[in-house]
Every structure is written in C-alpha cells, then in structure tokens.
Design an enzyme around this catalytic site. Structure first.
Site, PDB file in Angstrom:
ATOM      1  N   ILE A   1       9.074  26.110   0.723  1.00  0.00           N
ATOM      2  CA  ILE A   1       7.914  25.846  -0.021  1.00  0.00           C
ATOM      3  C   ILE A   1       6.542  26.280   0.878  1.00  0.00           C
ATOM      4  O   ILE A   1       5.619  26.805   0.158  1.00  0.00           O
ATOM      5  CB  ILE A   1       7.716  24.075  -0.267  1.00  0.00           C
TER       6      ILE A   1
ATOM      7  N   HIS B   1       6.649   5.953  -0.691  1.00  0.00           N
ATOM      8  CA  HIS B   1       7.539   5.316   0.494  1.00  0.00           C
ATOM      9  C   HIS B   1       6.922   4.930   1.652  1.00  0.00           C
ATOM     10  O   HIS B   1       7.359   4.518   2.682  1.00  0.00           O
ATOM     11  CB  HIS B   1       8.739   6.081   0.759  1.00  0.00           C
TER      12      HIS B   1
ATOM     13  N   THR C   1      12.271  18.902  -3.334  1.00  0.00           N
ATOM     14  CA  THR C   1      13.116  17.801  -3.938  1.00  0.00           C
ATOM     15  C   THR C   1      13.993  18.464  -4.934  1.00  0.00           C
ATOM     16  O   THR C   1      13.751  19.333  -5.678  1.00  0.00           O
ATOM     17  CB  THR C   1      12.483  16.876  -4.358  1.00  0.00           C
TER      18      THR C   1
ATOM     19  N   ILE D   1       6.983   9.962   4.725  1.00  0.00           N
ATOM     20  CA  ILE D   1       6.335   8.923   5.283  1.00  0.00           C
ATOM     21  C   ILE D   1       5.655   9.304   6.380  1.00  0.00           C
ATOM     22  O   ILE D   1       5.141   8.493   7.419  1.00  0.00           O
ATOM     23  CB  ILE D   1       7.416   7.714   5.654  1.00  0.00           C
TER      24      ILE D   1
ATOM     25  N   THR E   1      10.629  18.833   6.143  1.00  0.00           N
ATOM     26  CA  THR E   1      11.826  19.693   6.944  1.00  0.00           C
ATOM     27  C   THR E   1      11.258  20.855   7.535  1.00  0.00           C
ATOM     28  O   THR E   1      11.393  21.513   8.515  1.00  0.00           O
ATOM     29  CB  THR E   1      13.021  19.888   6.086  1.00  0.00           C
TER      30      THR E   1
ATOM     31  N   CYS F   1       0.053 -12.975  17.673  1.00  0.00           N
ATOM     32  CA  CYS F   1       0.538 -14.485  17.420  1.00  0.00           C
ATOM     33  C   CYS F   1       1.972 -14.339  17.725  1.00  0.00           C
ATOM     34  O   CYS F   1       2.673 -15.304  17.342  1.00  0.00           O
ATOM     35  CB  CYS F   1       0.293 -14.404  16.002  1.00  0.00           C
TER      36      CYS F   1
ATOM     37  N   CYS G   1       0.942 -12.734  10.951  1.00  0.00           N
ATOM     38  CA  CYS G   1      -0.708 -12.701  10.512  1.00  0.00           C
ATOM     39  C   CYS G   1      -1.527 -11.398   9.870  1.00  0.00           C
ATOM     40  O   CYS G   1      -2.559 -11.327   9.864  1.00  0.00           O
ATOM     41  CB  CYS G   1      -1.490 -12.971  12.041  1.00  0.00           C
TER      42      CYS G   1
HETATM   43 ZN    ZN Z   1       0.522 -11.233  14.209  1.00  0.00          ZN
END
Ligand code: ZN
Length: 241
Positions: free
Chosen positions: A235, A120, A194, A104, A25, A156, A131
């Site tokens: 932080i 995560h 956290t 993430i 954040t 694919c 694939c």
């Molecule tokens: Zn693929």
C-alpha cells in the site's frame, strides 16, 4: 502514486479509505494474527492471540493480559508510512473525507489525518474502569504506574483499561454508524491492506454505492471481481510519492 489510482482520485469528490492490518505492517507493526504472531503467543502462553486479548481473558488473567498486550500490541517507535502520509495530504486537499481503520496504533492521526474512524479503538486512549479518568499510552506503559503490569488509577485505585475493542466485545455502535455514513456518501472507496475476509470489513463494503471501488492488497480478495481497480502490491508503494 499509481497513475490509475491518481486518475480515479482526481475525478472524485468524496474519497473514503478503509484500511486493515497491512497499512500498519508497513510501519513495522507486525500483525499479531499473522503466523509469526500466532506462533509467538502459542509458544509463550499456550494460547492464541485471539484468546490472549479477549474480554474473558482480560477479566480472569488481567496481569498476563497486560503483559501480552504491552509486549505484542504496542509499538511506540512506529512512524507513519507513505500511505498514512498520502491520505493525510489528500484529506487536506479536500479529496479524502474519512479514513476508517481496523488498526489501533493512531498512525493516521500522527500523519495528520483528522477524520479517522477507529473501528477497534486506540492504544492511545485508556480509561479507569472505576472513575473513567483518561490516561495516555505513556502513563500505562510506565511500570511505576502499574502493579504487576496492570495500570492503576492514582485517583481511585481502579484498573485502567485500554480503549481497544477486545475479542468478545462488540464494536462501538457510534463508530460503526459513522463509518457506514462515510461509506454511503463516498463516490470512491479505497480499501487497502486487508484481505476482506474478516468482520467488519466484509460487511461495511456492502454500503458502498459510489462509482469507484479500489482494492489494494498484496494478495487476492473475494471482492476483486467487483472492484473497478485492483492493485496487488504494498500500500505504501501504491499510494506514496
Ligand atoms: Zn479511577
């Protein structure tokens, strides 16, 4: 950096950092689980953020899933803040042995951290569900590569899925094991950004047997009384400069 924290780090040989949403954040990546995020999701889609990025919603409403995901979880302009930068420098100096993150966004790696355990997953890794071909974030964000927001594998025709742990999906065992090992070997564990009430943060902390437990969070956590040092502040401010 906070002087008390600096002293602890100087006296440590194996520091591990565990970070939550509060680390991101401060790079202007809003917590989609915050009240505002909740309000936005409810208002626009009638569902909670947790429902929107759940495995079942991904399967049933793939188009809306990707629309919400791209609108609310991707911040390509975000840059590492002082906390990310300080941790990368401490790793280079040999003090920090691992960063464990619930975020993430890949900002630790962007700051230069090498040993990062992403509980995560990461928005920067995307794989074809048919694939298994790899695609980066730029590829899936380019609507030219998508059919109504859904990224399609040019090799694919399969759907490309972000390597992000969705609600209802288990955490990857190998990542948890690496995180547990890092925590078990640490002499100092710094937990930042956290409130330590959500899984898996609360569970991982029990593996720590080292000397110094440091908690840095804007608000109180249930573990404050167990910590050797508690700092209720941003932080970036605590770890920066
Ligand atoms: Zn693929």
């Amino acid at each position: 950096m906070d002087e008390r924290l600096r002293k602890i780090i100087n006296d440590s040989k194996n520091v591990v950092f565990f970070g939550g949403a509060g680390v991101s954040t401060e790079s202007n990546i809003p917590d989609f689980r915050s009240e505002e995020g909740l309000y936005n999701a409810k208002n626009k889609y009638g569902l909670s953020p947790e429902e929107m990025i759940s495995h079942s919603f991904y399967l049933k409403n793939t188009e809306t899933f990707f629309k919400y995901y791209k609108e609310n979880l991707i911040y390509r302009e975000a840059e590492p803040n002082k906390a990310h930068i300080a941790l990368a420098k401490l790793e280079e100096e040999g003090k920090v042995k691992a960063v464990i993150t619930q975020n993430i966004d890949g900002l630790h790696q962007l700051a230069g951290s090498k040993k990062v355990h992403e509980l995560h997953g990461s928005v920067h890794r995307n794989y074809c569900t048919e694939c298994d071909s790899f695609y980066d974030l730029e590829f899936i964000m380019d609507e030219k590569n998508c059919e109504s927001h859904i990224p399609i594998c040019p090799k694919c025709g399969g759907i490309i899925k972000p390597d992000v742990v969705l609600y209802e999906e288990p955490l990857r065992e190998s990542v948890i094991n690496e995180a547990v090992m890092a925590i078990m070997n640490a002499d100092t564990l710094i937990i930042g950004g956290t409130s330590l009430v959500v899984y898996p943060a609360a569970g991982l902390i029990t593996y720590f047997k080292g000397k110094n437990l440091v908690l840095i969070n804007k608000s109180k956590t249930p573990y404050d009384n167990r910590a050797d040092l508690v700092i209720n502040d941003n932080i970036g401010k605590v770890m920066g400069d």
